[in-house]
Design a protein around this motif. Structure first.
Motif, PDB file in Angstrom:
ATOM      1  N   ASP A   1       0.868  -1.172   0.000  1.00  0.00           N
ATOM      2  CA  ASP A   1       0.000   0.000   0.000  1.00  0.00           C
ATOM      3  C   ASP A   1       0.906   1.223   0.000  1.00  0.00           C
ATOM      4  O   ASP A   1       1.857   1.296   0.787  1.00  0.00           O
ATOM      5  CB  ASP A   1      -0.902   0.003   1.237  1.00  0.00           C
ATOM      6  CG  ASP A   1      -2.015   1.049   1.156  1.00  0.00           C
ATOM      7  OD1 ASP A   1      -2.116   1.756   0.130  1.00  0.00           O
ATOM      8  OD2 ASP A   1      -2.797   1.161   2.121  1.00  0.00           O
ATOM      9  N   ILE A   2       0.636   2.140  -0.911  1.00  0.00           N
ATOM     10  CA  ILE A   2       1.410   3.385  -1.015  1.00  0.00           C
ATOM     11  C   ILE A   2       0.452   4.507  -0.683  1.00  0.00           C
ATOM     12  O   ILE A   2      -0.487   4.777  -1.439  1.00  0.00           O
ATOM     13  CB  ILE A   2       1.985   3.558  -2.437  1.00  0.00           C
ATOM     14  CG1 ILE A   2       2.807   2.323  -2.832  1.00  0.00           C
ATOM     15  CG2 ILE A   2       2.835   4.823  -2.524  1.00  0.00           C
ATOM     16  CD1 ILE A   2       3.134   2.255  -4.309  1.00  0.00           C
ATOM     17  N   VAL A   3       0.650   5.138   0.446  1.00  0.00           N
ATOM     18  CA  VAL A   3      -0.391   6.030   0.958  1.00  0.00           C
ATOM     19  C   VAL A   3       0.226   7.122   1.817  1.00  0.00           C
ATOM     20  O   VAL A   3       1.271   6.926   2.444  1.00  0.00           O
ATOM     21  CB  VAL A   3      -1.419   5.197   1.778  1.00  0.00           C
ATOM     22  CG1 VAL A   3      -0.762   4.524   2.967  1.00  0.00           C
ATOM     23  CG2 VAL A   3      -2.620   6.019   2.205  1.00  0.00           C
ATOM     24  N   GLY A   4      -0.407   8.273   1.835  1.00  0.00           N
ATOM     25  CA  GLY A   4       0.022   9.361   2.721  1.00  0.00           C
ATOM     26  C   GLY A   4      -1.062   9.673   3.732  1.00  0.00           C
ATOM     27  O   GLY A   4      -2.232   9.340   3.522  1.00  0.00           O
ATOM     28  N   THR A   5      -0.674  10.309   4.805  1.00  0.00           N
ATOM     29  CA  THR A   5      -1.675  10.702   5.800  1.00  0.00           C
ATOM     30  C   THR A   5      -2.572  11.798   5.257  1.00  0.00           C
ATOM     31  O   THR A   5      -3.695  11.981   5.719  1.00  0.00           O
ATOM     32  CB  THR A   5      -0.998  11.226   7.085  1.00  0.00           C
ATOM     33  OG1 THR A   5      -0.112  12.301   6.747  1.00  0.00           O
ATOM     34  CG2 THR A   5      -0.229  10.126   7.777  1.00  0.00           C
TER      35      THR A   5
END
Length: 328
Positions: free
Chosen positions: A76-80
């Motif tokens: 999973d490639i995700v930012g806050t």
């Protein structure tokens, strides 16, 4: 709730058990809108503690619609989110490049709460149909090497507070929970964080689980590799600061990362980059993030190898093909 609020207004913090219990009750609709807004506001005025973060996370995972995708070694490639930088959808673009490079991606995303266009906005605009059944998601993985989990379909608690988040238009603690509650529980995670305080909380939490993780923080406040300055990378092995040059680019001006002023503009930027017509600055940023994601799995060689792999995925049209397969 009034007692809880009074307790918190007196500068007290919640235990893990208390935090979990309260979020479970919020999801059950036990409190009115004003009470929930006041509760959320507490965490806009002070930092969340590790115990509170762990309790909220446990509640969301307990409430989540379970999804089992068998033995995918996905990432999973995700930012806050909530960094206030209004960039284009960098982590989502990186996800398609990574999928095109041969790494399975199990991405969770949502509509933008504090930004113009979140990953769900862009993909929906491009024609993707959200789904929450395992067979549909497995089918996406088989044909496109990526699947997308629209958070409200899997997290009823998030759905119940979505209107409040939109009305506030500010980063809330739900932004911090998003990257930690992917119900498919992918093997790898590249998580962008907007400040080092949150990076430390994530680091402590994920180390407790012996999880494989890579935390990304641009030192000028972006929750991704921005190439506008130096970037701190934190993994279970340690941490290091990288310059823009070390990550394959030149220092960029913040305005070169603009995400547009409407959801339509955001979707157009997204498509333009995947079609190979992005600006050199846009390409450099998405490639750096994709390369770091590939490198974090330790399956594709060093960062330089991964950067070349990401570049080939974008320039050959493999990343665009992933999108086409996903939405058709």
């Amino acid at each position: 709730m009034k007692q809880i609020l009074q307790y918190l207004f007196n500068h007290q913090t919640l235990t893990k058990v208390e935090a979990k219990s309260i979020l479970l009750e919020i999801s059950q609709g036990k409190f009115n809108e004003s009470e929930v807004t006041a509760f959320i506001t507490v965490f806009l005025m002070r930092s969340i503690t590790l115990d509170e973060l762990m309790g909220f996370r446990e509640a969301l995972l307990q409430l989540a619609t379970p999804i089992y995708l068998e033995d995918t070694d996905g990432i999973d490639i995700v930012g806050t989110g909530g960094d206030g930088k209004d960039t284009f959808n960098i982590s989502t673009l990186a996800s398609f490049i990574v999928a095109g490079a041969g790494q399975t991606v199990v991405k969770q995303g949502n509509y933008g709460a504090s930004s113009i266009s979140g990953s769900s906005n862009v993909l929906e605009h491009l024609g993707y149909q959200f789904k929450n059944d395992a067979e549909g998601l497995k089918s996406d993985l088989e044909k496109a090497n990526i699947c997308f989990l629209h958070a409200p379909l899997f997290h009823p608690a998030l759905k119940s507070v979505a209107p409040l988040r939109r009305q506030l238009g500010l980063k809330t603690f739900f932004n911090l929970l998003g990257p930690l509650v992917n119900p498919a529980r992918p093997q790898y995670r590249l998580i962008g964080v907007a400040n080092l305080e949150i990076a430390r909380l994530y680091q402590y939490l994920l180390q407790k689980e012996n999880a494989s993780f890579t935390l990304v923080h641009a030192l000028d406040g972006y929750d991704e590799i921005s190439l506008t300055g130096d970037t701190k990378i934190i993994t279970e092995q340690g941490e290091k600061v990288y310059s823009a040059e070390e990550l394959g680019g030149q220092p960029l001006a913040p305005e070169s990362l603009s995400g547009g002023k409407t959801k339509e503009e955001a979707a157009l930027i997204f498509r333009t980059i995947l079609e190979g017509n992005g600006t050199p600055e846009q390409n450099a940023v998405v490639l750096a993030n994709a390369a770091m994601a590939l490198a974090s799995t330790q399956k594709f060689g060093n960062y330089s190898d991964c950067f070349q792999l990401a570049k080939e995925s974008l320039e050959s049209g493999k990343a665009l093909e992933v999108l086409k397969r996903l939405i058709h």
